[in-house]
Design an enzyme around this catalytic site. Sequence first.
Site, PDB file in Angstrom:
ATOM      1  N   LYS A 122      20.926 -56.119  57.554  1.00  0.00           N
ATOM      2  CA  LYS A 122      20.142 -55.054  56.915  1.00  0.00           C
ATOM      3  C   LYS A 122      20.607 -53.682  57.357  1.00  0.00           C
ATOM      4  O   LYS A 122      20.560 -52.733  56.575  1.00  0.00           O
ATOM      5  CB  LYS A 122      18.647 -55.240  57.187  1.00  0.00           C
ATOM      6  CG  LYS A 122      18.041 -56.386  56.386  1.00  0.00           C
ATOM      7  CD  LYS A 122      16.548 -56.225  56.191  1.00  0.00           C
ATOM      8  CE  LYS A 122      15.991 -57.341  55.341  1.00  0.00           C
ATOM      9  NZ  LYS A 122      14.531 -57.367  55.268  1.00  0.00           N
ATOM     10  N   LYS A 204      23.093 -66.767  49.782  1.00  0.00           N
ATOM     11  CA  LYS A 204      21.737 -67.222  49.448  1.00  0.00           C
ATOM     12  C   LYS A 204      21.201 -66.463  48.234  1.00  0.00           C
ATOM     13  O   LYS A 204      21.582 -65.313  47.989  1.00  0.00           O
ATOM     14  CB  LYS A 204      20.798 -67.107  50.652  1.00  0.00           C
ATOM     15  CG  LYS A 204      20.206 -65.739  50.908  1.00  0.00           C
ATOM     16  CD  LYS A 204      19.004 -65.830  51.860  1.00  0.00           C
ATOM     17  CE  LYS A 204      18.393 -64.440  52.055  1.00  0.00           C
ATOM     18  NZ  LYS A 204      17.179 -64.388  52.813  1.00  0.00           N
ATOM     19  N   LYS A 207      16.473 -61.570  45.945  1.00  0.00           N
ATOM     20  CA  LYS A 207      16.053 -60.646  44.887  1.00  0.00           C
ATOM     21  C   LYS A 207      16.809 -59.331  44.951  1.00  0.00           C
ATOM     22  O   LYS A 207      16.825 -58.578  43.984  1.00  0.00           O
ATOM     23  CB  LYS A 207      14.530 -60.442  44.873  1.00  0.00           C
ATOM     24  CG  LYS A 207      13.873 -60.289  46.202  1.00  0.00           C
ATOM     25  CD  LYS A 207      12.358 -60.489  46.135  1.00  0.00           C
ATOM     26  CE  LYS A 207      11.837 -60.955  47.484  1.00  0.00           C
ATOM     27  NZ  LYS A 207      10.507 -61.395  47.542  1.00  0.00           N
TER      28      LYS A 207
HETATM   29  P1  AMP Z   1      11.497 -63.133  52.061  1.00  0.00           P
HETATM   30  O1  AMP Z   1      11.669 -62.988  50.589  1.00  0.00           O
HETATM   31  O2  AMP Z   1      12.737 -62.736  52.802  1.00  0.00           O
HETATM   32  O3  AMP Z   1      10.222 -62.519  52.572  1.00  0.00           O
HETATM   33  O4  AMP Z   1      11.385 -64.720  52.346  1.00  0.00           O
HETATM   34  C1  AMP Z   1      10.197 -65.447  52.199  1.00  0.00           C
HETATM   35  C2  AMP Z   1      10.400 -66.905  52.487  1.00  0.00           C
HETATM   36  O5  AMP Z   1      11.308 -67.490  51.545  1.00  0.00           O
HETATM   37  C3  AMP Z   1      11.003 -67.217  53.854  1.00  0.00           C
HETATM   38  O6  AMP Z   1      10.391 -68.382  54.382  1.00  0.00           O
HETATM   39  C4  AMP Z   1      12.446 -67.474  53.580  1.00  0.00           C
HETATM   40  O7  AMP Z   1      13.023 -68.346  54.516  1.00  0.00           O
HETATM   41  C5  AMP Z   1      12.385 -68.142  52.207  1.00  0.00           C
HETATM   42  N1  AMP Z   1      13.616 -67.903  51.430  1.00  0.00           N
HETATM   43  C6  AMP Z   1      14.115 -66.690  51.056  1.00  0.00           C
HETATM   44  N2  AMP Z   1      15.265 -66.852  50.330  1.00  0.00           N
HETATM   45  C7  AMP Z   1      15.493 -68.198  50.272  1.00  0.00           C
HETATM   46  C8  AMP Z   1      16.511 -69.004  49.672  1.00  0.00           C
HETATM   47  N3  AMP Z   1      17.514 -68.476  48.965  1.00  0.00           N
HETATM   48  N4  AMP Z   1      16.420 -70.355  49.803  1.00  0.00           N
HETATM   49  C9  AMP Z   1      15.392 -70.905  50.492  1.00  0.00           C
HETATM   50  N5  AMP Z   1      14.407 -70.204  51.076  1.00  0.00           N
HETATM   51  C10 AMP Z   1      14.434 -68.871  50.980  1.00  0.00           C
END
Ligand code: AMP
Length: 340
Positions: A122, A204, A207
């Site tokens: 980041k 990965k 968004k």
């Molecule tokens: P965030 O959007 O970073 O707040 O992530 C929220 C949750 O989604 C966390 O538990 C992440 O580990 C999971 N997560 C985010 N991106 C992925 C992905 N591409 N595949 C699987 N889990 C994800």
Amino acid sequence: MAESNEAINTTKKVIFSGIQPTGVFTLGNYLGAIKNWGPLQDEYNCIYSIVDEHALTVKRDPATFRKQTIECYALLLACGLDPEKSIVFIQSHNPNHAQLSWILSCCTQFGELTRMTQFKDKSQKHPDDVNAGLFTYPVLMAADILVYNADLVPIGEDQKQHLELARNIAVRFNQRYGDMFTVPDAYIPKTGARIKSLQDPTKKMSKSDDNPNACILILDDKDTIIRKFKRAVTDSDTEVRYAEGKDGINNLMTIYSCVTGKNMDEIESEFSGKGYGDFKLAVGEAVADSLEPVRTEYAKLIADKAYLKQCYTDGAQRAFRLSNKILTKASRKVGFVDYR
Ligand code: AMP
Ligand code: TRP
């Protein structure tokens, strides 16, 4: 509302997880995390939070941020979280997280935080704003979890390093001040823990990807979902087979497996003799169908702001009461003067 939930059931284990309100959740968030949260609600005392304080580590337009936080809260309910069964709340509504975070930051080493890969990523992405919040982000995450003495933390694989740090902080606090915090375990799904980008299956799904075709948003309509899957990057082979080097196909198979419950062998035989085109269409349709109820429920919820407010206010009050006991105990342990 939900007076019966007032006292937490002490025979059940405690689960905590959080998600940032940074826009509509992706299929990665859904399959790696949120989809698995709903089914845990009967077996565990679940606490789920929209972590707006974490999201503030990146510059945001205040009006958009406020709107997105409420939308994400509605999305969580649309994905099956029940505000009567679980505590579902917005992080900044419970100041105990930030208070414990300060205490825990004094048990965390500078070097530990510099090793966090998400911080490195980041700060590279936003070189003009490497703020202190971005650096101490994992300490706040530890506080989110420890302030409820959570036993289990459902997360995708990308959060494993942060959870490891939370465990180390808990152990260190316990050694220094006497046993106090539960050392939490990660709860990572077997399939779907890391859903990849549809355009670059070595990265990965996220968004923040610049290419809108890389990522499925859980509110995308059926046509959009199918179009994105049709354009998904695969390989020059033609066989639907889970194998090393076939990152694109492996990712599509993983997604198909998560939404249909079929294993890789079953998927291979279902598509044997068929081309990638048929397979991509089938994945698109299966994903769109499984997300349809979420879209319908979301439309209902977002139209009822008063109901949402009632839910997150109630959630915040319950979260506050629960965490207050643990924060008070931690404050005594470190030697803060008691005034109650
Ligand atoms: P965030 O959007 O970073 O707040 O992530 C929220 C949750 O989604 C966390 O538990 C992440 O580990 C999971 N997560 C985010 N991106 C992925 C992905 N591409 N595949 C699987 N889990 C994800
Ligand atoms: N850092 C997590 C993410 O980006 C979100 C989060 C914040 C979280 N606090 C948490 C996840 C506590 C689990 C437990 O995905």
